[in-house]
Every structure is written in structure tokens, then in C-alpha cells.
Design an enzyme around this catalytic site. Sequence first.
Site, PDB file in Angstrom:
ATOM      1  N   LYS A  13      58.650   7.395  57.767  1.00 19.67           N
ATOM      2  CA  LYS A  13      57.738   8.503  57.435  1.00 19.67           C
ATOM      3  C   LYS A  13      57.610   8.680  55.926  1.00 19.67           C
ATOM      4  CE  LYS A  13      59.938  11.855  59.576  1.00 19.67           C
ATOM      5  NZ  LYS A  13      61.122  11.113  60.079  1.00 19.67           N
ATOM      6  N   ARG A  88      59.876  20.383  62.879  1.00 19.62           N
ATOM      7  CA  ARG A  88      60.870  19.633  63.652  1.00 19.62           C
ATOM      8  C   ARG A  88      61.257  20.382  64.926  1.00 19.62           C
ATOM      9  NH1 ARG A  88      63.083  16.600  58.912  1.00 19.62           N
ATOM     10  NH2 ARG A  88      64.514  15.005  59.649  1.00 19.62           N
ATOM     11  N   ARG A 153      72.487   7.936  51.403  1.00 16.90           N
ATOM     12  CA  ARG A 153      72.522   9.363  51.720  1.00 16.90           C
ATOM     13  C   ARG A 153      73.748   9.660  52.583  1.00 16.90           C
ATOM     14  NH1 ARG A 153      66.557  10.855  53.903  1.00 16.90           N
ATOM     15  NH2 ARG A 153      67.861  12.039  55.313  1.00 16.90           N
ATOM     16  N   ARG A 164      71.754  12.754  64.441  1.00 19.77           N
ATOM     17  CA  ARG A 164      70.367  13.027  64.029  1.00 19.77           C
ATOM     18  C   ARG A 164      69.371  12.496  65.051  1.00 19.77           C
ATOM     19  NH1 ARG A 164      70.017  10.227  58.668  1.00 19.77           N
ATOM     20  NH2 ARG A 164      67.975  11.186  58.398  1.00 19.77           N
TER      21      ARG A 164
HETATM   22  P1  AMP Z   1      64.928  14.128  56.282  1.00 19.80           P
HETATM   23  O1  AMP Z   1      65.008  13.703  54.854  1.00 19.80           O
HETATM   24  O2  AMP Z   1      63.554  14.525  56.697  1.00 19.80           O
HETATM   25  O3  AMP Z   1      65.549  13.118  57.216  1.00 19.80           O
HETATM   26  O4  AMP Z   1      65.815  15.469  56.418  1.00 19.80           O
HETATM   27  C1  AMP Z   1      67.195  15.441  56.133  1.00 19.80           C
HETATM   28  C2  AMP Z   1      67.863  16.666  56.751  1.00 19.80           C
HETATM   29  O5  AMP Z   1      67.292  17.860  56.188  1.00 19.80           O
HETATM   30  C3  AMP Z   1      67.678  16.810  58.256  1.00 19.80           C
HETATM   31  O6  AMP Z   1      68.615  16.038  59.017  1.00 19.80           O
HETATM   32  C4  AMP Z   1      67.897  18.318  58.432  1.00 19.80           C
HETATM   33  O7  AMP Z   1      69.284  18.650  58.345  1.00 19.80           O
HETATM   34  C5  AMP Z   1      67.216  18.888  57.181  1.00 19.80           C
HETATM   35  N1  AMP Z   1      65.786  19.168  57.449  1.00 19.80           N
HETATM   36  C6  AMP Z   1      64.700  18.572  56.877  1.00 19.80           C
HETATM   37  N2  AMP Z   1      63.560  19.066  57.362  1.00 19.80           N
HETATM   38  C7  AMP Z   1      63.907  19.995  58.291  1.00 19.80           C
HETATM   39  C8  AMP Z   1      63.189  20.833  59.181  1.00 19.80           C
HETATM   40  N3  AMP Z   1      61.838  20.818  59.226  1.00 19.80           N
HETATM   41  N4  AMP Z   1      63.890  21.672  59.995  1.00 19.80           N
HETATM   42  C9  AMP Z   1      65.220  21.703  59.960  1.00 19.80           C
HETATM   43  N5  AMP Z   1      65.991  20.914  59.158  1.00 19.80           N
HETATM   44  C10 AMP Z   1      65.339  20.066  58.335  1.00 19.80           C
END
Ligand code: AMP
Length: 214
Positions: A13, A88, A153, A164
Site C-alpha cells: 500500500k 482499519r 520496523r 497484525r
Molecule cells: P502501518 O504503517 O499502516 O502498517 O501501521 C502501523 C501500525 O500503526 C498499525 O499496526 C497500528 O498499530 C497503527 N495504525 C496505523 N493506522 C491505524 C488505524 N487506522 N487504526 C488503528 N491503528 C492504526
Amino acid sequence: MKLIFLGPPGAGKGTQAAGVSAHLRVPHISTGDMFRSAISNGTPTGLEAKRYMDAGQLVPDSVVIDMVRERLAMDDCANGYLLDGFPRTVEQAEALDGISAPDAVVEINVPDERLLARLTGRRVCQKCSGTYHISKLTDEKVCPVCGGALIQRDDDKPETIAKRLQVYHDQTSPLIGYYQAQDKLRVIDVASLATVDGDSRPEDVFKAILASLE
Ligand code: AMP
């Protein structure tokens, strides 16, 4: 255009959003990047988000929704947005419909077994947020674009990845039906674009996304 990218962690994404947002001239808004920047700046939101992120869990809806509402009110969103990693949950999607409903939702669909290999080999640049896979890097520690330090990360460690993916299937995948019912869903089936090495090329996924939006 107001666009959402939906898909499991590791679907690509972020990579695709960078290219598509530049093409459509709308800001790329990644809630994960916003949280990571809040964490490195030591803000109260960052401190709260970190414990959920480290556990592979979702940050509470109220925190994310408030952050996105503020971001979408900024001037650069006047012509639309590309949201990556938000919504999400169904609650977040309903809130977004009340703030600024999307025109289309692109689901990037990748089988779980591919995701694991992608995520464990993923490295992110601390300076420009560029994302790379170790199989494509000559030096695993240096960003090939800006020279910044590449890191893994914390939530890309195998034990957190499994959590996740489970969270995606339980809490986020219901959004597929939610947007299908609104007739906004475009599905990109990455497995159907796979080359001989079993994975898809980013440029082919990019073309498929643009074609789905025509
Ligand atoms: P990502 O970089 O999109 O994979 O997000 C990393 C982490 O940030 C996720 O595993 C969640 O812990 C948190 N996070 C990001 N976006 C959201 C969202 N829309 N709702 C809840 N947690 C989020």
C-alpha cells in the site's frame, strides 16, 4: 479524487500510494507514518500509540479518527486525498463517511504466505520513509535513494507480524463488504499479476490500480 488503499500489512500500500498520489496530485496520508513521526517527536499521541503498535494491535478508534479529521481539514486536501492504512475498522469507515466520504476504495489483495516473506525482509528509510525489500538492496543499511539509515520496523518482527495479520482479518477485512455495498470497491488481485519468481512487479500493480480507477 478521494481514494482509500485497503489491504493487509505488506500488500504494498505504501509503495503504491506514493506513486498513485503523485500521479493524481493528492496528498498521501499514511496513519502509520503519522504515528511513527509522533513517536519520534515524543508527542502524547505518539506515546499512547506506541504501546499498541509494538503489540501489533490497532490504536483506539477515537485517537486515529481525531488525528485524521485534523489532517483532512488541511488546505492540501482541498482536491482530495489518498488514505493509506485508514480506515482499519468499520467504526473508522463510518466516521470517515461523516468527515469526507471516499470516491473509490482500492483493495490490494495478496495471499498471507507472500506477506510474511515481504514483511520480514522489509527495510524502511529513517530519513525519507522509502520502503525496500532486502532481496533488492546491495546494502541493507543504506537507503539507495537518499542515503539515510535503513532499519527494520519493530512491528516487522515475526512475532508481531502474525498478530497484525490476524488483526487485519478480524477487524479490517469487514471493510471489503462495507465498501462493496457502497459500490466503491476495486479489487487488485496481486497473485494474478505474479511473474515467474512468484511475486508481482510494483510497476504492474501500479498500472492495474490506475486502470481500475478509469
Ligand atoms: P502501518 O504503517 O499502516 O502498517 O501501521 C502501523 C501500525 O500503526 C498499525 O499496526 C497500528 O498499530 C497503527 N495504525 C496505523 N493506522 C491505524 C488505524 N487506522 N487504526 C488503528 N491503528 C492504526
